[in-house]
Enzyme design. Structure first.
Site, short mmCIF file in Angstrom:
data_model
loop_
_atom_site.label_atom_id
_atom_site.label_comp_id
_atom_site.label_asym_id
_atom_site.label_seq_id
_atom_site.Cartn_x
_atom_site.Cartn_y
_atom_site.Cartn_z
N HIS A 129 -7.88 -3.06 9.66
CA HIS A 129 -7.79 -2.88 8.40
C HIS A 129 -6.42 -3.91 8.08
O HIS A 129 -5.55 -4.28 8.88
CB HIS A 129 -7.63 -1.74 7.95
CG HIS A 129 -6.15 -0.82 8.18
ND1 HIS A 129 -6.20 0.30 8.16
CD2 HIS A 129 -5.22 -1.35 8.69
CE1 HIS A 129 -4.91 0.85 8.63
NE2 HIS A 129 -4.15 -0.12 8.93
N ASN A 159 -8.30 -0.55 13.60
CA ASN A 159 -9.83 -0.90 13.37
C ASN A 159 -9.77 -2.18 12.47
O ASN A 159 -10.97 -2.50 12.04
CB ASN A 159 -10.20 0.36 12.06
CG ASN A 159 -9.32 0.48 11.19
OD1 ASN A 159 -8.48 -0.49 10.90
ND2 ASN A 159 -9.74 1.38 10.20
N GLU A 161 -10.09 -1.21 4.35
CA GLU A 161 -10.92 -0.67 5.65
C GLU A 161 -12.00 -1.39 5.85
O GLU A 161 -12.73 -2.08 5.03
CB GLU A 161 -11.10 0.84 5.52
CG GLU A 161 -9.90 1.74 5.20
CD GLU A 161 -8.81 1.81 6.29
OE1 GLU A 161 -8.96 1.14 7.50
OE2 GLU A 161 -8.22 2.70 6.14
N ASP A 188 0.90 -1.01 0.16
CA ASP A 188 -0.05 0.11 0.08
C ASP A 188 0.87 1.20 -0.05
O ASP A 188 2.18 1.42 0.14
CB ASP A 188 -1.20 -0.07 1.06
CG ASP A 188 -0.41 -0.41 2.43
OD1 ASP A 188 1.08 -0.23 2.62
OD2 ASP A 188 -1.03 -0.56 3.47
C1 F6R Z 1 1.23 -0.59 6.36
C2 F6R Z 1 -0.10 -1.30 6.30
C3 F6R Z 1 -1.00 -1.07 7.60
C4 F6R Z 1 -0.34 -1.48 8.85
C5 F6R Z 1 -1.45 -1.36 9.96
C6 F6R Z 1 -0.59 -1.44 11.45
O1 F6R Z 1 1.92 -0.82 5.10
O2 F6R Z 1 -0.37 -2.11 5.62
O3 F6R Z 1 -2.15 -1.76 7.25
O4 F6R Z 1 0.11 -2.71 8.81
O5 F6R Z 1 -1.80 -0.11 10.14
O6 F6R Z 1 0.45 -0.52 11.67
P1 F6R Z 1 1.41 -0.75 12.60
O7 F6R Z 1 2.39 -1.93 12.67
O8 F6R Z 1 2.36 0.66 12.44
O9 F6R Z 1 0.65 -0.87 13.83
#
Ligand code: F6R
Length: 255
Positions: A153, A151, A158, A82
């Site tokens: 995701h 959340n 989402e 992403d």
């Molecule tokens: C980032 C991504 C997001 C994160 C998620 C958790 O490339 O795809 O979905 O994996 O938001 O983020 P952290 O690891 O910072 O808690």
């Protein structure tokens, strides 16, 4: 509820492969070794690696191991999971910058093997189309490593997003926008993301989902116990044929 490092945990409705570790270092060590075993089995593997706080130590350990063990990765391809729309790749908060800094530069990965979203493209739909075609040409993703948003995701899929999406433009959830500020030193306007879709998640030959720390305890519990639904995308891991949830004790809720 969990057994330490037991390979299989049975939940009420389905079978879930879950690996619980005493701390962040142990889980990162385990995850790095899992990635190495994918590389050993297939030196031409295509990897899709999340960015963020969760996998950071995994990548540092992976890089160390690859260098120390002189593992050849010249045929490995990396596809982006992403990116934040509108954020240039020179911004340290971008996924692009994170992956180069923590993986591609230290491993000296050939640029032709790196395939990331261009979040500044004037034609974002075309960016998604190109990514879908590329993944098809690479014959799919061998390993997808994802974190869990608070959340639930996956990437930027989402709550409520369609399950049959491939790469697409995502309208970021308010919580993603709020939490996402942590990656940036300046206040930044986040509204949309580019992301691989849940169809890519299901199609990946192996999925590793990681979470650590008390702040992820609630979403990990939902991931394991809530009805499987896109309302909490992380629950969809329970439908994947070859997935493992890798967490530390704090995220597991174990005393
Ligand atoms: C980032 C991504 C997001 C994160 C998620 C958790 O490339 O795809 O979905 O994996 O938001 O983020 P952290 O690891 O910072 O808690």
């Amino acid at each position: 509820m969990y057994l330490n490092n037991q390979p299989y945990l049975h939940t009420k409705n389905d079978r879930m492969n879950c690996s619980v570790h005493s701390d962040y270092h142990q889980m990162s060590e385990f995850a790095a070794n899992e990635i190495l075993s994918v590389l050993a089995a297939n030196p031409k593997a295509t990897l899709c690696l999340a960015t963020g706080d969760t996998p950071l130590l995994t990548y540092q350990l992976l890089v160390e191991k690859i260098i120390r063990q002189k593992i050849k990765i010249s045929q490995i391809h990396f596809v982006g999971l992403d990116e934040w729309v509108g954020v240039p790749h020179t911004n340290p908060g971008s996924c692009h910058y994170f992956l180069h800094k923590n993986i591609f530069t230290p491993l000296n990965v050939n640029l032709k093997n790196i395939h990331l979203f261009d979040a500044l493209s004037a034609n974002l739909a075309d960016e998604c189309k190109k990514m879908n075609e590329l993944i098809d040409r690479l014959q799919g993703i061998d390993l997808m490593l994802v974190g869990i948003g608070r959340n639930g995701h996956i990437g930027f899929n989402e709550p409520g997003d369609a399950e049959n999406n491939f790469a697409h433009i995502s309208q970021l959830d308010p919580l993603t926008i709020e939490v996402g500020q942590k990656y940036f030193t300046e206040t930044i306007h986040l509204q949309k993301g580019l992301t691989l879709g849940l169809a890519h998640f299901y199609a990946a030959r192996k999925v590793m989902m990681m979470a650590n720390g008390i702040k992820k305890k609630e979403i990990v519990k939902k991931t394991l116990e809530y009805p499987i639904s896109t309302q909490v995308p992380a629950t969809l891991i329970r439908k994947h044929q070859n997935a493992i949830l890798i967490i530390d004790k704090d995220a597991s809720g174990q005393e």
